[in-house]
Design a protein around this motif. Structure first.
Motif, PDB file in Angstrom:
ATOM      1  N   ARG A 247       0.823  -1.209   0.000  1.00  0.00           N
ATOM      2  CA  ARG A 247       0.000   0.000   0.000  1.00  0.00           C
ATOM      3  C   ARG A 247       0.857   1.259   0.000  1.00  0.00           C
ATOM      4  N   LEU A 248       1.915   1.286   0.794  1.00  0.00           N
ATOM      5  CA  LEU A 248       2.791   2.453   0.854  1.00  0.00           C
ATOM      6  C   LEU A 248       3.530   2.659  -0.466  1.00  0.00           C
ATOM      7  N   ARG A 249       3.902   1.579  -1.113  1.00  0.00           N
ATOM      8  CA  ARG A 249       4.546   1.713  -2.427  1.00  0.00           C
ATOM      9  C   ARG A 249       3.575   2.304  -3.440  1.00  0.00           C
ATOM     10  N   GLN A 250       2.333   1.913  -3.363  1.00  0.00           N
ATOM     11  CA  GLN A 250       1.327   2.476  -4.272  1.00  0.00           C
ATOM     12  C   GLN A 250       1.125   3.960  -4.008  1.00  0.00           C
ATOM     13  N   ILE A 251       1.103   4.345  -2.731  1.00  0.00           N
ATOM     14  CA  ILE A 251       0.944   5.763  -2.382  1.00  0.00           C
ATOM     15  C   ILE A 251       2.141   6.564  -2.867  1.00  0.00           C
ATOM     16  N   ALA A 252       3.345   6.011  -2.661  1.00  0.00           N
ATOM     17  CA  ALA A 252       4.559   6.705  -3.104  1.00  0.00           C
ATOM     18  C   ALA A 252       4.556   6.895  -4.613  1.00  0.00           C
ATOM     19  N   GLN A 253       4.169   5.873  -5.358  1.00  0.00           N
ATOM     20  CA  GLN A 253       4.133   5.987  -6.819  1.00  0.00           C
ATOM     21  C   GLN A 253       3.087   6.998  -7.266  1.00  0.00           C
ATOM     22  N   ALA A 254       1.931   6.992  -6.615  1.00  0.00           N
ATOM     23  CA  ALA A 254       0.858   7.899  -7.013  1.00  0.00           C
ATOM     24  C   ALA A 254       1.254   9.356  -6.767  1.00  0.00           C
ATOM     25  N   LEU A 255       1.795   9.646  -5.581  1.00  0.00           N
ATOM     26  CA  LEU A 255       2.100  11.028  -5.223  1.00  0.00           C
ATOM     27  C   LEU A 255       3.398  11.534  -5.834  1.00  0.00           C
ATOM     28  N   ALA A 256       4.427  10.700  -5.847  1.00  0.00           N
ATOM     29  CA  ALA A 256       5.741  11.164  -6.300  1.00  0.00           C
ATOM     30  C   ALA A 256       5.900  11.134  -7.809  1.00  0.00           C
ATOM     31  N   PHE A 257       5.156  10.262  -8.491  1.00  0.00           N
ATOM     32  CA  PHE A 257       5.387  10.092  -9.928  1.00  0.00           C
ATOM     33  C   PHE A 257       4.117  10.249 -10.776  1.00  0.00           C
ATOM     34  N   ALA A 258       3.096   9.445 -10.509  1.00  0.00           N
ATOM     35  CA  ALA A 258       1.920   9.423 -11.390  1.00  0.00           C
ATOM     36  C   ALA A 258       1.170  10.756 -11.392  1.00  0.00           C
ATOM     37  N   LEU A 259       0.824  11.263 -10.207  1.00  0.00           N
ATOM     38  CA  LEU A 259       0.067  12.516 -10.138  1.00  0.00           C
ATOM     39  C   LEU A 259       0.870  13.703 -10.677  1.00  0.00           C
ATOM     40  N   PRO A 260       2.154  13.877 -10.287  1.00  0.00           N
ATOM     41  CA  PRO A 260       2.924  14.973 -10.890  1.00  0.00           C
ATOM     42  C   PRO A 260       3.014  14.875 -12.406  1.00  0.00           C
ATOM     43  N   LEU A 261       3.166  13.668 -12.930  1.00  0.00           N
ATOM     44  CA  LEU A 261       3.224  13.501 -14.380  1.00  0.00           C
ATOM     45  C   LEU A 261       1.934  13.983 -15.037  1.00  0.00           C
ATOM     46  N   ALA A 262       0.804  13.575 -14.473  1.00  0.00           N
ATOM     47  CA  ALA A 262      -0.482  13.979 -15.037  1.00  0.00           C
ATOM     48  C   ALA A 262      -0.646  15.503 -14.985  1.00  0.00           C
ATOM     49  N   LEU A 263      -0.262  16.105 -13.865  1.00  0.00           N
ATOM     50  CA  LEU A 263      -0.389  17.553 -13.723  1.00  0.00           C
ATOM     51  C   LEU A 263       0.558  18.298 -14.657  1.00  0.00           C
ATOM     52  N   LEU A 264       1.770  17.807 -14.800  1.00  0.00           N
ATOM     53  CA  LEU A 264       2.734  18.460 -15.688  1.00  0.00           C
ATOM     54  C   LEU A 264       2.315  18.344 -17.147  1.00  0.00           C
ATOM     55  N   LEU A 265       1.811  17.193 -17.536  1.00  0.00           N
ATOM     56  CA  LEU A 265       1.343  17.020 -18.915  1.00  0.00           C
ATOM     57  C   LEU A 265       0.152  17.927 -19.198  1.00  0.00           C
ATOM     58  N   ALA A 266      -0.729  18.090 -18.212  1.00  0.00           N
ATOM     59  CA  ALA A 266      -1.877  18.981 -18.394  1.00  0.00           C
ATOM     60  C   ALA A 266      -1.425  20.429 -18.510  1.00  0.00           C
ATOM     61  N   ALA A 267      -0.322  20.764 -17.844  1.00  0.00           N
ATOM     62  CA  ALA A 267       0.185  22.139 -17.882  1.00  0.00           C
ATOM     63  C   ALA A 267       0.646  22.543 -19.278  1.00  0.00           C
ATOM     64  N   PHE A 268       0.997  21.557 -20.118  1.00  0.00           N
ATOM     65  CA  PHE A 268       1.408  21.851 -21.486  1.00  0.00           C
ATOM     66  C   PHE A 268       0.281  22.529 -22.263  1.00  0.00           C
ATOM     67  N   ALA A 269      -0.941  22.080 -22.022  1.00  0.00           N
ATOM     68  CA  ALA A 269      -2.059  22.499 -22.865  1.00  0.00           C
ATOM     69  C   ALA A 269      -2.845  23.680 -22.298  1.00  0.00           C
ATOM     70  N   LEU A 270      -2.508  24.135 -21.100  1.00  0.00           N
ATOM     71  CA  LEU A 270      -3.306  25.181 -20.467  1.00  0.00           C
ATOM     72  C   LEU A 270      -2.536  26.496 -20.388  1.00  0.00           C
ATOM     73  N   PRO A 271      -3.254  27.630 -20.377  1.00  0.00           N
ATOM     74  CA  PRO A 271      -2.587  28.935 -20.261  1.00  0.00           C
ATOM     75  C   PRO A 271      -1.992  29.142 -18.877  1.00  0.00           C
TER      76      PRO A 271
END
Length: 311
Positions: A247-271
């Motif tokens: 469970r902790l590994r899943q949380i670490a992956q979600a917060l440290a890698f998956a969520l930042p990636l999604a947010l950074l990719l979305a930042a490409f397309a937004l003003p």
């Protein structure tokens, strides 16, 4: 017992701080980042603030903090001492770089040279921190080819995401920096997965029999060496239940890698206003995720001395 939060915070905060110092020192010194007063004040202040907070938290982990100065005298043989020397030495060029940028409004000339020296000092300090753990042969999970590069990768990753959040917040973000953040986050995620895969398959040849040199049966302790847990058992003998580890590994992956990636990719397309908010959220989520990842880094480590305790 569990891994000390002071050490977990220390490695997370200083890693991000030194990563940001190195990037600011190189990019601003070479003219890729404008010498804006507020950007310099917030950027260098955040970087040095993270480093200072991390170093202060590590001092709280010492049994006798007033004796911390003695650690600096063992730099010939101790990676911990070398880390202390390197961290203090890095403050000199980093401070000069911050003064030149904030007070003099320039990042060229001697200020650029100070920035490069600060970047070199930051990299050296992160290397010494990684070597503290990579050099410990009794802990197989740390004494591997993954530890030192992991420290450097995570420092660059968190530092770049912080830099992107700063640039986006001041309206000077670029797709080049965003792309670098995405690539470094992917690299960090892949490296962490490879590290976990290696550690999960790790076969430690040492047993209680080989440690004591006894054969012809199974060695068991009739009595424990002492009645209370010692430092090694507290810091490097912690047992994590498999379900909690997963469970902790899943949380670490979600917060440290998956969520930042999604947010950074979305930042490409937004003003800008939205890109700045998403970039800031990515930096916050990644820092929180790295706290969980660093906790696991310490919690999953097992010192061979635990063999004498039937573990």
């Amino acid at each position: 017992m569990h891994p000390a939060f002071s050490v977990v915070f220390f490695t997370t905060a200083t890693g991000a701080g030194y990563g940001l110092v190195a990037l600011l020192g190189v990019l601003a010194g070479q003219g890729f980042v404008p010498p804006d007063f507020w950007l310099g004040l917030v950027g260098t202040g955040l970087a040095l603030g993270l480093i200072t907070a991390g170093l202060l938290s590590s001092a709280g982990h010492l049994g006798r903090p007033e004796r911390a100065w003695r650690a600096f005298s063992q730099w010939r043989s101790s990676w911990l001492s070398r880390e202390g020397v390197a961290s203090v030495a890095t403050f000199v060029p980093a401070g000069l770089f911050a003064i030149g940028w904030v007070l003099l409004g320039r990042t060229d000339g001697w200020v650029a040279i100070a920035g490069l020296f600060a970047a070199v000092g930051a990299i050296v300090t992160v290397c010494t921190t990684g070597m503290i753990y990579a050099s410990l042969k009794p802990i197989a999970q740390w004494h591997s080819r993954f530890t030192l590069p992991g420290y450097l990768i995570f420092s660059a990753m968190t530092g770049s995401v912080l830099l992107n959040a700063l640039l986006q917040g001041f309206g000077i973000g670029s797709n080049i920096v965003l792309t670098g953040c995405v690539l470094l986050t992917l690299l960090g995620w892949g490296w962490k997965l490879a590290t976990w895969r290696y550690n999960d398959r790790l076969e430690i040849p040492t047993t209680a029999n080989t440690a004591t040199g006894l054969a012809g049966g199974t060695v068991r302790s009739l009595e424990w060496p002492h009645t209370e847990e010692n430092f090694l058992l507290k810091e490097m003998g912690f047992r994590v239940a498999r379900k909690h580890r997963v469970r902790l590994r899943q949380i670490a992956q979600a917060l440290a890698f998956a969520l930042p990636l999604a947010l950074l990719l979305a930042a490409f397309a937004l003003p800008r206003p939205f890109a700045a908010v998403l970039s800031a959220l990515a930096a916050i989520a990644q820092f929180a995720g790295m706290l969980v990842e660093r906790w696991l880094f310490f919690a999953e480590a097992k010192h061979t001395v635990t063999l004498y305790y039937g573990r």
